[in-house]
Design a protein around this motif. Structure first.
Motif, short mmCIF file in Angstrom:
data_model
loop_
_atom_site.label_atom_id
_atom_site.label_comp_id
_atom_site.label_asym_id
_atom_site.label_seq_id
_atom_site.Cartn_x
_atom_site.Cartn_y
_atom_site.Cartn_z
N ALA A 93 0.64 -1.31 0.03
CA ALA A 93 -0.07 0.06 -0.19
C ALA A 93 0.81 1.31 0.15
O ALA A 93 0.60 2.31 -0.83
CB ALA A 93 -0.91 0.14 1.31
N VAL A 94 2.21 1.08 0.71
CA VAL A 94 2.79 2.43 0.88
C VAL A 94 3.48 2.74 -0.73
O VAL A 94 3.48 3.75 -1.20
CB VAL A 94 3.88 2.10 1.77
CG1 VAL A 94 5.06 3.16 1.50
CG2 VAL A 94 3.41 2.17 3.23
N ARG A 95 3.98 1.69 -1.41
CA ARG A 95 4.48 1.59 -2.70
C ARG A 95 3.40 2.34 -3.60
O ARG A 95 3.72 3.25 -4.27
CB ARG A 95 5.14 0.32 -3.05
CG ARG A 95 5.45 0.32 -4.64
CD ARG A 95 6.31 -0.71 -4.72
NE ARG A 95 5.58 -2.16 -4.64
CZ ARG A 95 4.90 -2.68 -5.88
NH1 ARG A 95 5.09 -1.92 -7.01
NH2 ARG A 95 4.24 -3.76 -5.80
N TRP A 96 2.08 1.80 -3.68
CA TRP A 96 0.97 2.01 -4.44
C TRP A 96 0.79 3.91 -4.06
O TRP A 96 0.68 4.52 -5.19
CB TRP A 96 -0.08 1.44 -4.26
CG TRP A 96 -1.21 1.70 -5.31
CD1 TRP A 96 -1.16 1.24 -6.33
CD2 TRP A 96 -2.42 2.51 -5.33
NE1 TRP A 96 -2.29 1.74 -7.28
CE2 TRP A 96 -3.08 2.52 -6.45
CE3 TRP A 96 -2.68 3.54 -4.32
CZ2 TRP A 96 -4.09 3.41 -6.73
CZ3 TRP A 96 -3.76 4.27 -4.49
CH2 TRP A 96 -4.60 4.14 -5.78
N LEU A 97 0.76 3.85 -2.91
CA LEU A 97 0.35 5.46 -2.54
C LEU A 97 1.60 6.35 -2.98
O LEU A 97 1.27 7.33 -3.56
CB LEU A 97 0.10 5.64 -1.21
CG LEU A 97 -1.28 4.96 -0.82
CD1 LEU A 97 -1.34 4.89 0.82
CD2 LEU A 97 -2.43 6.05 -1.08
N GLU A 98 2.73 6.01 -2.86
CA GLU A 98 4.04 6.86 -3.16
C GLU A 98 3.74 6.96 -4.73
O GLU A 98 4.25 8.09 -5.19
CB GLU A 98 5.11 6.16 -2.72
CG GLU A 98 6.51 7.04 -3.19
CD GLU A 98 7.64 6.24 -2.82
OE1 GLU A 98 8.60 7.01 -2.79
OE2 GLU A 98 7.54 5.04 -2.90
N GLU A 99 3.49 5.98 -5.52
CA GLU A 99 3.37 6.08 -6.90
C GLU A 99 2.13 7.10 -7.33
O GLU A 99 2.46 7.85 -8.37
CB GLU A 99 3.04 4.61 -7.69
CG GLU A 99 4.17 3.85 -7.54
CD GLU A 99 3.82 2.56 -8.00
OE1 GLU A 99 2.70 2.42 -8.59
OE2 GLU A 99 4.69 1.46 -7.92
N GLN A 100 1.21 7.36 -6.67
CA GLN A 100 0.29 8.14 -6.75
C GLN A 100 0.61 9.64 -6.30
O GLN A 100 -0.13 10.63 -6.34
CB GLN A 100 -1.18 8.08 -6.05
CG GLN A 100 -1.48 6.44 -6.20
CD GLN A 100 -1.28 5.99 -7.91
OE1 GLN A 100 -1.85 6.67 -8.57
NE2 GLN A 100 -0.46 4.91 -7.91
N GLY A 101 1.75 9.94 -5.69
CA GLY A 101 2.27 11.25 -5.13
C GLY A 101 1.41 11.51 -3.72
O GLY A 101 1.51 12.74 -3.39
N VAL A 102 1.13 10.44 -2.97
CA VAL A 102 0.47 10.75 -1.73
C VAL A 102 1.23 10.27 -0.56
O VAL A 102 2.10 9.36 -0.66
CB VAL A 102 -0.90 9.60 -1.59
CG1 VAL A 102 -1.41 9.74 -0.37
CG2 VAL A 102 -1.95 9.81 -2.81
N GLY A 103 1.29 11.11 0.55
CA GLY A 103 2.17 10.74 1.68
C GLY A 103 2.27 12.03 2.29
O GLY A 103 2.09 13.35 1.90
N LEU A 104 3.16 12.04 3.40
CA LEU A 104 3.64 13.24 4.22
C LEU A 104 4.96 13.87 3.46
O LEU A 104 5.65 12.91 3.15
CB LEU A 104 4.04 12.76 5.57
CG LEU A 104 4.85 13.49 6.63
CD1 LEU A 104 3.65 14.58 6.82
CD2 LEU A 104 5.44 12.86 7.89
N ASP A 105 4.83 15.00 3.29
CA ASP A 105 5.83 15.74 2.48
C ASP A 105 7.06 15.92 3.32
O ASP A 105 7.12 16.60 4.56
CB ASP A 105 5.30 17.21 1.97
CG ASP A 105 6.34 17.85 1.19
OD1 ASP A 105 7.30 17.43 1.02
OD2 ASP A 105 5.78 18.93 0.45
N ILE A 106 8.29 15.39 3.00
CA ILE A 106 9.47 15.25 3.63
C ILE A 106 10.47 16.19 2.88
O ILE A 106 11.52 16.25 3.09
CB ILE A 106 10.03 14.04 4.13
CG1 ILE A 106 9.96 13.12 2.88
CG2 ILE A 106 9.10 13.46 5.06
CD1 ILE A 106 11.02 11.84 3.13
N GLY A 107 9.87 17.02 2.06
CA GLY A 107 10.87 17.86 1.24
C GLY A 107 11.40 17.05 0.05
O GLY A 107 11.24 17.43 -1.34
#
Length: 340
Positions: A93-107
């Motif tokens: 799920a983390v990988r799929w969401l990252e591919e969608q540009g989703v997540g906590l922005d860490i710069g």
């Protein structure tokens, strides 16, 4: 929207967690044996909470949901079979969401935050087959706002209930969903029920599924059997668990999300007996997307949360189907036993 009460009312209930604004739900069911996982995604973020009542939980990243901790929002919850191995589904799920540009922005990028909980279903067929990162990724790819399938699918594919006297007297569990809407605010739940105990209609106390009589032909009930002095079989800790998500599109703080997760367990207690045992890992997550732009107040929200959990638990059982696995006893469904 009145609560359902009869079996047919429960089966006809139109609410589901996908009606909560800001959520998407998807399953992956493994065709090789009864197991799978269920993703509840909130790509735009949701305030999260959790309450773990069972004494043998299997969880991931629950600490970040504590009201005193820094992170304010998560991006999904993963529910999975496969016991501890199934926690790997959250990685997908983390990988799929990252591919969608989703997540906590860490710069330098974004980190999707996906807490998870698992249930024990590895006795159902080849135990080496369990949900992994690819399964979690597939569940996310399948996610939508449509009503997700219920019964013997996703995280509920390998669920079993009523195991106090052994698997040969148990019945099939599953996953179910429900929701209620008041004044433009929706509260929904999705529950994967793999309880040690029995499941009841939360409004009439009718036994729906659980321990069967020794001949396997009728419902016996764990409570009645124990009160009559029947000796329970030794139960492996952690081999039973009810896990789920209760969510709302109301505006919530982290403290309120935590409280909603706590009170949501009242819904489990109305539908499952015994519940929160030493051999169960009962864990409920709470999510608040805030996308309705409203709040009903915690009294109403918590009442709806417990109601949705109770109905979803009953539907998980009523919509399950029987299963036969090589070298193991057939597990009948509630409908097989004439309940439906």
């Amino acid at each position: 929207m009145p609560s359902p009460s009869s079996i047919q009312d429960l089966l006809r209930h139109q609410g589901h967690i996908g009606l909560v604004k800001g959520l998407r739900v998807g399953h992956f069911t493994d065709p090789r044996r009864p197991t799978g996982c269920t993703a509840v995604l909130c790509p735009e973020g949701a305030v999260g909470g959790v309450d773990v009542r069972g004494a043998a939980p299997g969880t991931r990243e629950t600490d970040l949901l504590h009201p005193s901790n820094l992170v304010q929002q998560v991006h999904g919850i993963m529910l999975s079979g496969g016991s501890a191995w199934g926690l790997d589904a959250a990685t997908g799920a983390v990988r799929w969401l990252e591919e969608q540009g989703v997540g906590l922005d860490i710069g330098v990028g974004r980190i999707p935050l996906v807490p998870a909980a698992v249930l024990f279903d590895v006795m159902m067929g080849d135990w080496l087959v369990r949900p992994d990162a690819a399964a979690g990724y597939a569940a996310c790819r399948n996610a939508s706002t449509d009503r997700a399938a219920e019964g013997s699918v996703g995280a509920g594919a390998g669920a079993v209930v009523g195991k106090v006297f052994g698997l040969d007297r148990a019945m099939k569990g599953g996953i179910g969903s429900a929701s209620f809407t008041v004044d433009g605010v929706t509260v929904g739940a999705i529950i994967a029920c793999n309880a040690l105990g029995d499941v009841f209609n939360p409004f009439t106390a009718q036994l729906l599924a659980g321990t069967r009589a020794k001949d396997g032909l009728q419902l016996r009930g764990t409570r009645d059997a124990l009160l009559d002095g029947e000796e329970p079989r030794p139960v492996l800790a952690g081999s039973n668990t009810t896990i789920g998500v209760v969510a709302t599109d109301a505006q919530l703080s982290k403290v309120q999300a935590h409280r909603m997760a706590v009170v949501a367990h009242d819904g489990l207690a109305r539908a499952i007996n015994p519940v929160h045992t030493m051999s169960d890992g009962d864990s409920l997550f709470a999510l608040g997307t805030g996308q309705s732009g409203k709040s009903l107040g915690m009294m109403t929200l918590c009442t709806l949360a417990a109601e949705a959990v109770a109905v979803a638990t009953a539907r998980a059982i009523l919509l399950a189907h029987s299963v036969e696995v090589a070298n193991q006893p057939r597990l009948p469904s509630a409908c097989d036993m004439g309940v439906c």
